[in-house]
Design an enzyme around this catalytic site. Structure first.
Site, PDB file in Angstrom:
ATOM      1  N   ARG A   5       0.811  -1.199   0.000  1.00 37.03           N
ATOM      2  CA  ARG A   5       0.000   0.000   0.000  1.00 37.03           C
ATOM      3  C   ARG A   5       0.853   1.262   0.000  1.00 37.03           C
ATOM      4  NH1 ARG A   5      -4.011  -0.116   2.219  1.00 37.03           N
ATOM      5  NH2 ARG A   5      -3.901   2.060   2.876  1.00 37.03           N
ATOM      6  N   CYS A  21      -6.194  -3.844   4.158  1.00 39.29           N
ATOM      7  CA  CYS A  21      -5.131  -4.809   4.470  1.00 39.29           C
ATOM      8  C   CYS A  21      -5.517  -5.463   5.789  1.00 39.29           C
ATOM      9  CB  CYS A  21      -3.772  -4.132   4.532  1.00 39.29           C
ATOM     10  SG  CYS A  21      -3.361  -3.457   6.115  1.00 39.29           S
ATOM     11  N   ARG A  28      -7.606   1.297   6.223  1.00 36.45           N
ATOM     12  CA  ARG A  28      -6.478   2.139   5.766  1.00 36.45           C
ATOM     13  C   ARG A  28      -6.843   2.973   4.530  1.00 36.45           C
ATOM     14  NH1 ARG A  28      -1.082  -1.032   6.448  1.00 36.45           N
ATOM     15  NH2 ARG A  28      -0.279   1.087   6.613  1.00 36.45           N
ATOM     16  N   PRO A  29      -7.836   3.822   4.684  1.00 35.40           N
ATOM     17  CA  PRO A  29      -8.231   4.680   3.556  1.00 35.40           C
ATOM     18  C   PRO A  29      -7.132   5.678   3.200  1.00 35.40           C
ATOM     19  CG  PRO A  29      -9.295   5.383   5.575  1.00 35.40           C
ATOM     20  CD  PRO A  29      -8.572   4.113   5.906  1.00 35.40           C
ATOM     21  N   VAL A  30      -7.263   6.307   2.044  1.00 33.07           N
ATOM     22  CA  VAL A  30      -6.281   7.320   1.620  1.00 33.07           C
ATOM     23  C   VAL A  30      -6.981   8.650   1.355  1.00 33.07           C
ATOM     24  CG1 VAL A  30      -4.553   5.732   0.735  1.00 33.07           C
ATOM     25  CG2 VAL A  30      -6.426   6.465  -0.764  1.00 33.07           C
ATOM     26  N   ASP A  79       3.619   0.123  15.583  1.00 28.51           N
ATOM     27  CA  ASP A  79       4.435  -0.935  14.964  1.00 28.51           C
ATOM     28  C   ASP A  79       5.236  -1.720  15.999  1.00 28.51           C
ATOM     29  OD1 ASP A  79       5.275   0.870  11.898  1.00 28.51           O
ATOM     30  OD2 ASP A  79       3.462  -0.124  12.600  1.00 28.51           O
TER      31      ASP A  79
HETATM   32  C1  EPZ Z   1       2.610   4.192   8.165  1.00 23.90           C
HETATM   33  O1  EPZ Z   1       1.450   3.680   7.547  1.00 23.90           O
HETATM   34  C2  EPZ Z   1       3.594   3.034   8.259  1.00 23.90           C
HETATM   35  N1  EPZ Z   1       3.941   2.591   6.908  1.00 23.90           N
HETATM   36  C3  EPZ Z   1       2.965   1.898   9.062  1.00 23.90           C
HETATM   37  O2  EPZ Z   1       3.947   0.892   9.179  1.00 23.90           O
HETATM   38  C4  EPZ Z   1       2.620   2.421  10.454  1.00 23.90           C
HETATM   39  O3  EPZ Z   1       1.979   1.400  11.178  1.00 23.90           O
HETATM   40  C5  EPZ Z   1       1.696   3.644  10.336  1.00 23.90           C
HETATM   41  O4  EPZ Z   1       2.307   4.644   9.493  1.00 23.90           O
HETATM   42  C6  EPZ Z   1       1.415   4.282  11.699  1.00 23.90           C
HETATM   43  O5  EPZ Z   1       2.622   4.650  12.301  1.00 23.90           O
HETATM   44  C7  EPZ Z   1       4.853   3.294   6.201  1.00 23.90           C
HETATM   45  O6  EPZ Z   1       5.380   4.294   6.652  1.00 23.90           O
HETATM   46  C8  EPZ Z   1       5.194   2.771   4.837  1.00 23.90           C
HETATM   47  P1  EPZ Z   1      -1.199   6.317   8.747  1.00 23.90           P
HETATM   48  P2  EPZ Z   1       0.322   4.714   7.027  1.00 23.90           P
HETATM   49  O7  EPZ Z   1      -1.651   7.007   7.501  1.00 23.90           O
HETATM   50  O8  EPZ Z   1       0.939   5.979   6.631  1.00 23.90           O
HETATM   51  C9  EPZ Z   1      -5.908   6.624   9.136  1.00 23.90           C
HETATM   52  C10 EPZ Z   1       4.756  -1.256   9.176  1.00 23.90           C
HETATM   53  O9  EPZ Z   1       4.505  -2.177   9.951  1.00 23.90           O
HETATM   54  N2  EPZ Z   1      -5.886   7.272   7.812  1.00 23.90           N
HETATM   55  O10 EPZ Z   1      -0.266   7.051   9.660  1.00 23.90           O
HETATM   56  O11 EPZ Z   1      -0.520   3.972   6.045  1.00 23.90           O
HETATM   57  C11 EPZ Z   1      -5.477   5.172   9.084  1.00 23.90           C
HETATM   58  O12 EPZ Z   1      -6.577   4.340   8.755  1.00 23.90           O
HETATM   59  C12 EPZ Z   1       3.653  -0.408   8.635  1.00 23.90           C
HETATM   60  O13 EPZ Z   1       5.914  -0.914   8.813  1.00 23.90           O
HETATM   61  C13 EPZ Z   1      -7.099   7.741   7.280  1.00 23.90           C
HETATM   62  O14 EPZ Z   1      -8.161   7.606   7.880  1.00 23.90           O
HETATM   63  O15 EPZ Z   1      -0.520   4.941   8.348  1.00 23.90           O
HETATM   64  C14 EPZ Z   1      -4.973   4.933  10.480  1.00 23.90           C
HETATM   65  O16 EPZ Z   1      -6.065   4.660  11.330  1.00 23.90           O
HETATM   66  C15 EPZ Z   1       2.308  -0.970   8.992  1.00 23.90           C
HETATM   67  N3  EPZ Z   1      -7.089   8.354   6.060  1.00 23.90           N
HETATM   68  C16 EPZ Z   1      -4.363   6.285  10.876  1.00 23.90           C
HETATM   69  O17 EPZ Z   1      -4.899   7.226   9.940  1.00 23.90           O
HETATM   70  C17 EPZ Z   1      -5.922   8.531   5.344  1.00 23.90           C
HETATM   71  O18 EPZ Z   1      -5.961   9.107   4.241  1.00 23.90           O
HETATM   72  C18 EPZ Z   1      -2.841   6.344  10.792  1.00 23.90           C
HETATM   73  O19 EPZ Z   1      -2.481   5.801   9.541  1.00 23.90           O
HETATM   74  C19 EPZ Z   1      -4.713   8.038   5.896  1.00 23.90           C
HETATM   75  C20 EPZ Z   1      -4.721   7.428   7.134  1.00 23.90           C
END
Ligand code: EPZ
Length: 417
Positions: free
Chosen positions: A93, A117, A122-124, A305
């Site tokens: 992702r 996943c 994990r929306p964007v 993590d």
């Molecule tokens: C990053 O994922 C890391 N991956 C993840 O590591 C890590 O667990 C996560 O940050 C939290 O620290 C990378 O850096 C490649 P987020 P990311 O956007 O960016 C919500 C590993 O094990 N959200 O910080 O995808 C989301 O659903 C991986 O190495 C939205 O709602 O995580 C979550 O609840 C797993 N809308 C929260 O925010 C969005 O557009 C934090 O997610 C984006 C996120």
């Protein structure tokens, strides 16, 4: 070969070198898209996710020279295909990180929606909302993000939720936008700051990264640069938790203790004796751990993590611990596997209650995601008898040569078909 066979009951002892950080390498590799000149990287970890990102960049038309020793040169002068296809994005992702750079440098992008996943939806939506604030026109068609922007314009963006890759994507988009962008409620993870430092080495003007407000002043173009990837704090934390769970003594080399304050604090609370140097952490666990409770949070809070790894330690600790997962909605699947090893864990929504037991029993278990795999290894190392962990392709996404490193600490671990 996607099983690990581990004979438990060995106290880990010795020294281990930490590899480059996966979650810094992935955005930095994508940052190369922003420049017409090569980006030369060092200390890039040899991981499946890195290989996937290099393959994606190659499919887009970049030249990617991975010399196999951690040094990689990416040249995105001629990108022929501004697309990240579903068959690659669904395996990783973090591919979404090509969206911002593609849009900033080439004015258009077609990126598959990542889909869900194991650990959550994990929306964007925050990535998309932020790019629209910068002037991008975005539609979702047949599972793809179709984005266009002749020239992005700086804007003030408030992140409704702290998002690591959301912050990184928008930061990269903003470095070539016209004018100033301010990202508020930005993620403060060290990997976000690392990306900003690399972008500035390429000629960008980013300030405040690592804090919750980041200011980016757009420039016309970036230039060639060299960058060394920072050490992986989660890998370091994983080895420390493994040493604590086996009442061992390890010296983790190459890790920056300042990036692990919350984790070191919890390990000390569990009874570990920890000494730190500029880029090393020494842990001695003289006796059985005391159970420690934790609530995950964005950096500098306790990293989600590291949640699974701490749970493994709590499973064999003295007492009862409460673990609250506040970042992802389904990140306790490792608990179900640990219960098969005799762990006493009750799950209630995003809260797990762990009652430590003197020892777990080896069993056949299955990995479900990257950090769950690591936590099952820790549980297996601390268990009596043999554990077989299946589906460890999850592990290979984020841990470089983990069985070699653990064997170097005395673990009885081998890969099997
Ligand atoms: C990053 O994922 C890391 N991956 C993840 O590591 C890590 O667990 C996560 O940050 C939290 O620290 C990378 O850096 C490649 P987020 P990311 O956007 O960016 C919500 C590993 O094990 N959200 O910080 O995808 C989301 O659903 C991986 O190495 C939205 O709602 O995580 C979550 O609840 C797993 N809308 C929260 O925010 C969005 O557009 C934090 O997610 C984006 C996120």
């Amino acid at each position: 070969m996607d099983k690990l066979v581990i004979e438990g009951g060995v106290r880990l002892a010795g020294e281990v070198d930490i590899s480059g950080a996966k979650n810094a390498a992935l955005p930095v590799l994508c940052a190369a898209i922003l420049s017409a000149e090569p980006l030369e990287l060092a200390n890039v970890p040899r991981l499946r996710d890195v290989a996937t990102t290099e393959k994606l960049l190659g499919q887009m038309g970049a030249s990617v020279a991975d010399r196999g020793d951690g040094s990689v040169v990416i040249d995105c002068a001629q990108l022929a295909r501004l697309e990240a296809p579903y068959e690659l994005v669904r395996t990783m992702r973090a591919s979404i990180l090509v969206l911002g750079p593609m849009l900033a440098r080439h004015g258009r992008a077609r990126v598959s929606l990542p889909g869900g996943c194991a650990i959550g939806q994990r929306p964007v939506d925050l990535h998309i909302k932020g790019l629209q604030a910068l002037g991008a026109e975005i539609s979702i068609e047949h599972g793809y993000i179709e984005a266009r922007a002749p020239r992005l314009r700086g804007a003030r963006i408030f992140m409704d939720i702290v998002s690591v890759t959301g912050t990184e994507n928008l930061m990269m988009a903003a470095v070539l936008a016209q004018g100033r962008t301010v990202i508020e409620n930005a993620a403060r993870e060290p990997e976000v700051a690392e990306l900003a430092h690399c972008l500035n080495a390429m000629g960008a003007r980013v300030s405040g990264a690592g804090e919750s407000e980041i200011v980016i002043d757009g420039v016309d173009r970036l230039h060639r640069a060299q960058w060394r990837i920072m050490p992986d704090r989660i890998e370091a934390g994983t080895f420390l938790a493994a040493a604590a769970a086996t009442r061992g003594e390890v010296l983790v080399r190459g890790a920056n203790p300042a990036h692990l304050s919350a984790v070191l604090d919890k390990l000390r609370e569990a009874g570990a004796r920890i000494d730190t140097g500029a880029d090393s952490i020494h842990l001695l666990m003289p006796e059985r751990a005391r159970a420690v409770s934790v609530r995950t949070a964005p950096y500098p809070g306790f990293a989600t993590d590291m949640q699974a790894q701490l749970m493994a330690l709590d499973c064999v600790a003295e007492g009862t611990a409460t673990i609250v997962e506040t970042i992802f909605e389904n990140r306790f699947m490792h608990a179900l596997e640990m219960k098969r090893m005799g762990a006493q864990i009750e799950i209630d929504g995003n809260t797990a209650i762990v009652q430590g037991v003197p020892a777990l029993d080896g069993a056949a278990v299955m990995a479900t995601d990257l950090r769950a795999s690591a936590s099952l290894i820790i549980a297996a190392l601390a268990a009596r008898g043999e554990t077989v962990i299946d589906r460890i392709y999850h592990l290979d996404r984020g841990y470089e040569a983990i069985e070699r490193k653990l064997s170097g600490l005395g673990a009885r671990i081998r890969r099997a078909a």
